[in-house]
Design a protein around this motif. Sequence first.
Motif, PDB file in Angstrom:
ATOM      1  N   GLU A  31      43.576  73.965  61.261  1.00 48.61           N
ATOM      2  CA  GLU A  31      43.125  73.144  62.382  1.00 48.61           C
ATOM      3  C   GLU A  31      42.216  72.014  61.909  1.00 48.61           C
ATOM      4  N   ARG A  32      41.442  72.278  60.900  1.00 44.11           N
ATOM      5  CA  ARG A  32      40.593  71.226  60.331  1.00 44.11           C
ATOM      6  C   ARG A  32      41.442  70.081  59.791  1.00 44.11           C
ATOM      7  N   VAL A  33      42.542  70.413  59.147  1.00 42.53           N
ATOM      8  CA  VAL A  33      43.444  69.399  58.617  1.00 42.53           C
ATOM      9  C   VAL A  33      44.189  68.696  59.750  1.00 42.53           C
ATOM     10  N   ALA A  34      44.603  69.462  60.757  1.00 39.85           N
ATOM     11  CA  ALA A  34      45.363  68.891  61.869  1.00 39.85           C
ATOM     12  C   ALA A  34      44.574  67.809  62.600  1.00 39.85           C
ATOM     13  N   THR A  35      43.278  67.992  62.739  1.00 38.78           N
ATOM     14  CA  THR A  35      42.455  67.072  63.522  1.00 38.78           C
ATOM     15  C   THR A  35      41.770  65.999  62.683  1.00 38.78           C
ATOM     16  N   PHE A  36      42.080  65.960  61.392  1.00 34.48           N
ATOM     17  CA  PHE A  36      41.508  64.924  60.526  1.00 34.48           C
ATOM     18  C   PHE A  36      42.012  63.557  60.973  1.00 34.48           C
ATOM     19  N   LEU A  37      41.119  62.593  61.069  1.00 32.29           N
ATOM     20  CA  LEU A  37      41.477  61.247  61.497  1.00 32.29           C
ATOM     21  C   LEU A  37      41.154  60.249  60.404  1.00 32.29           C
ATOM     22  N   ALA A  38      41.998  59.260  60.273  1.00 33.63           N
ATOM     23  CA  ALA A  38      41.755  58.181  59.315  1.00 33.63           C
ATOM     24  C   ALA A  38      42.211  56.875  59.944  1.00 33.63           C
ATOM     25  N   ASP A  39      41.704  55.774  59.441  1.00 32.97           N
ATOM     26  CA  ASP A  39      42.014  54.480  60.007  1.00 32.97           C
ATOM     27  C   ASP A  39      42.345  53.501  58.887  1.00 32.97           C
ATOM     28  N   PRO A  40      43.434  52.729  58.985  1.00 32.86           N
ATOM     29  CA  PRO A  40      44.418  52.710  60.063  1.00 32.86           C
ATOM     30  C   PRO A  40      45.415  53.865  59.932  1.00 32.86           C
ATOM     31  N   PRO A  41      46.019  54.282  61.041  1.00 34.78           N
ATOM     32  CA  PRO A  41      46.886  55.471  61.020  1.00 34.78           C
ATOM     33  C   PRO A  41      48.294  55.195  60.527  1.00 34.78           C
ATOM     34  N   LEU A  42      48.419  54.687  59.318  1.00 36.93           N
ATOM     35  CA  LEU A  42      49.738  54.433  58.741  1.00 36.93           C
ATOM     36  C   LEU A  42      50.400  55.753  58.376  1.00 36.93           C
ATOM     37  N   ASP A  43      51.673  55.881  58.648  1.00 33.31           N
ATOM     38  CA  ASP A  43      52.472  57.099  58.423  1.00 33.31           C
ATOM     39  C   ASP A  43      51.746  58.350  58.909  1.00 33.31           C
ATOM     40  N   TRP A  44      51.120  58.235  60.072  1.00 36.60           N
ATOM     41  CA  TRP A  44      50.257  59.297  60.563  1.00 36.60           C
ATOM     42  C   TRP A  44      51.037  60.491  61.097  1.00 36.60           C
ATOM     43  N   ILE A  45      50.607  61.694  60.735  1.00 33.94           N
ATOM     44  CA  ILE A  45      51.120  62.942  61.302  1.00 33.94           C
ATOM     45  C   ILE A  45      50.041  63.447  62.243  1.00 33.94           C
ATOM     46  N   ASN A  46      50.294  63.379  63.550  1.00 35.89           N
ATOM     47  CA  ASN A  46      49.246  63.767  64.501  1.00 35.89           C
ATOM     48  C   ASN A  46      49.109  65.279  64.584  1.00 35.89           C
ATOM     49  N   ALA A  47      48.083  65.704  65.299  1.00 37.98           N
ATOM     50  CA  ALA A  47      47.760  67.134  65.357  1.00 37.98           C
ATOM     51  C   ALA A  47      48.900  67.946  65.958  1.00 37.98           C
ATOM     52  N   GLU A  48      49.530  67.422  67.007  1.00 37.61           N
ATOM     53  CA  GLU A  48      50.621  68.165  67.654  1.00 37.61           C
ATOM     54  C   GLU A  48      51.782  68.372  66.694  1.00 37.61           C
ATOM     55  N   ARG A  49      52.185  67.307  66.007  1.00 42.86           N
ATOM     56  CA  ARG A  49      53.290  67.423  65.048  1.00 42.86           C
ATOM     57  C   ARG A  49      52.920  68.382  63.922  1.00 42.86           C
ATOM     58  N   PHE A  50      51.687  68.279  63.422  1.00 42.21           N
ATOM     59  CA  PHE A  50      51.275  69.154  62.326  1.00 42.21           C
ATOM     60  C   PHE A  50      51.333  70.616  62.762  1.00 42.21           C
ATOM     61  N   ARG A  51      50.816  70.907  63.953  1.00 41.80           N
ATOM     62  CA  ARG A  51      50.806  72.304  64.429  1.00 41.80           C
ATOM     63  C   ARG A  51      52.217  72.837  64.607  1.00 41.80           C
ATOM     64  N   GLU A  52      53.113  72.006  65.141  1.00 40.19           N
ATOM     65  CA  GLU A  52      54.497  72.452  65.339  1.00 40.19           C
ATOM     66  C   GLU A  52      55.162  72.798  64.017  1.00 40.19           C
ATOM     67  N   ASP A  53      55.020  71.905  63.032  1.00 36.58           N
ATOM     68  CA  ASP A  53      55.668  72.152  61.744  1.00 36.58           C
ATOM     69  C   ASP A  53      54.946  73.233  60.934  1.00 36.58           C
ATOM     70  N   TRP A  54      53.672  73.427  61.204  1.00 35.47           N
ATOM     71  CA  TRP A  54      52.939  74.526  60.574  1.00 35.47           C
ATOM     72  C   TRP A  54      53.488  75.864  61.060  1.00 35.47           C
ATOM     73  N   GLU A  55      53.764  75.952  62.348  1.00 34.39           N
ATOM     74  CA  GLU A  55      54.287  77.195  62.910  1.00 34.39           C
ATOM     75  C   GLU A  55      55.658  77.543  62.347  1.00 34.39           C
ATOM     76  N   THR A  56      56.440  76.536  62.020  1.00 31.38           N
ATOM     77  CA  THR A  56      57.777  76.782  61.474  1.00 31.38           C
ATOM     78  C   THR A  56      57.792  76.756  59.944  1.00 31.38           C
ATOM     79  N   ARG A  57      56.596  76.718  59.347  1.00 34.03           N
ATOM     80  CA  ARG A  57      56.427  76.745  57.891  1.00 34.03           C
ATOM     81  C   ARG A  57      57.027  75.518  57.193  1.00 34.03           C
ATOM     82  N   GLN A  58      57.138  74.427  57.906  1.00 37.46           N
ATOM     83  CA  GLN A  58      57.548  73.176  57.266  1.00 37.46           C
ATOM     84  C   GLN A  58      56.337  72.464  56.654  1.00 37.46           C
ATOM     85  N   TYR A  59      55.149  72.789  57.138  1.00 38.64           N
ATOM     86  CA  TYR A  59      53.888  72.517  56.448  1.00 38.64           C
ATOM     87  C   TYR A  59      53.284  73.869  56.112  1.00 38.64           C
ATOM     88  N   ARG A  60      52.694  73.995  54.928  1.00 36.45           N
ATOM     89  CA  ARG A  60      52.143  75.278  54.487  1.00 36.45           C
ATOM     90  C   ARG A  60      50.829  75.054  53.752  1.00 36.45           C
TER      91      ARG A  60
END
Length: 322
Positions: free
Chosen positions: A18-47
Amino acid sequence: MRPGGLVLVRSITAAESERVATFLADPPLDWINAERFREDWETRQYRPEWTWTAEDPDGELVGRALWWGRTDGELPVALDCLHVREGVPDRAAVAVALLEAGHRAFRERGAERDPLYNLALPRGWRGDAGTASAVEWRRLAAHRAGLTDEVERLRYEWTPQAGLPAAGTRLTFAPADDAAFLDAFRRLAQGSLDVRTGRELAANDADVQAREDMQFYLDAPGERDWWRLAYTAEGMLAGLAIPSSTGGDNRNVGYLGVVPELRGRGLIDEILAHITRFQAAAGAERITATTDTVNLPMAAAFDRAGYEVTEIRLVLEQPAKP
C-alpha cells in the motif's frame, strides 16, 4: 544498497504494497495509479520481488520501479513504471540504482535477458518541455543500466464505435500445428519492417528468431486455439493471424503478417480484419495494437481498419545476444 550513500534501494515486502501503491511523483509520466497497482498486485502481475524502491536516509520513499509479469510467470516481462521524486539530486543515478538492483536479482533467479522498459508517452511529447525532460533522465538511466536498444512505437486502439472492418474475400483462415506456425514465423521475419525483428535476425539465425517469437505468444494469456494461418484460393500460405490478450478482457491484435512474396497486395487488411472481427465476436469492447513508427504499411493498415493512435511507446531493451 546505498548509491552514493544517499538512498537505500531494495525490493519490498508484501506488507509494504500500500505504501508503494500510494506513492506520488511529479510529473506523472507512465504513471501506474493506486487502483491499477492494487488490481495487478492481487493477480500477482506485480509482486514484492518485482517491486523495487529507493528511500532517503530518513526512510522516506523517493523512487520506485515496478516490473510487470504474467500471473503464472517466474520472471517479469517488462518495466512498467520508473519514478524518482522531483528535487532528488541526480534522478538518473537513483533510477540506475533501481534498475541495476532489479536486473541483478532477476538474473540470480534465472533471467537470460533484462526485461524491456515500455515508456508510455502522449502524442507530440517532444513538443512539451516537461515531458521531454522527464523522458530524458529515464532514457539516460535505462541506457546506463544496459537497455540501449530503443524503438518508438504507435499504440493503437479499436472500439465498436469505429465499426467492423469488412471481411476479406481472398483469404481463408485455418488452424495448424506448431510446426506449420513455426515455419510461418520464420518466413514472415524475412524483410520485416519491425525493428526488433531485424535486430534479432542480425544477432541470431532465423530458427532461433522464429522459436523465440512463437514462444512469446504461446506464453501470453491468449489461447493457442485462436491462432490461424491465412491461405490464398490456390492454397498458398499468405500469412498468419494471432489474436492475443494481456489477461482478462484485455484483448489485443497480437501478431500478424504476410509472407514476403505476397506483400504489397493489400492482404494485410484481410488478416487484420479477421483478427478484429474475431476479437469483437468474443465481446471485446477495446482491442489494442502496436507497431513501430517506421513500419508505415502496418500503420496505414491500422488506420484503414478504424484503429486510432492513443499514445506513443518508447521501448528500451538490452541488445540481442548472438
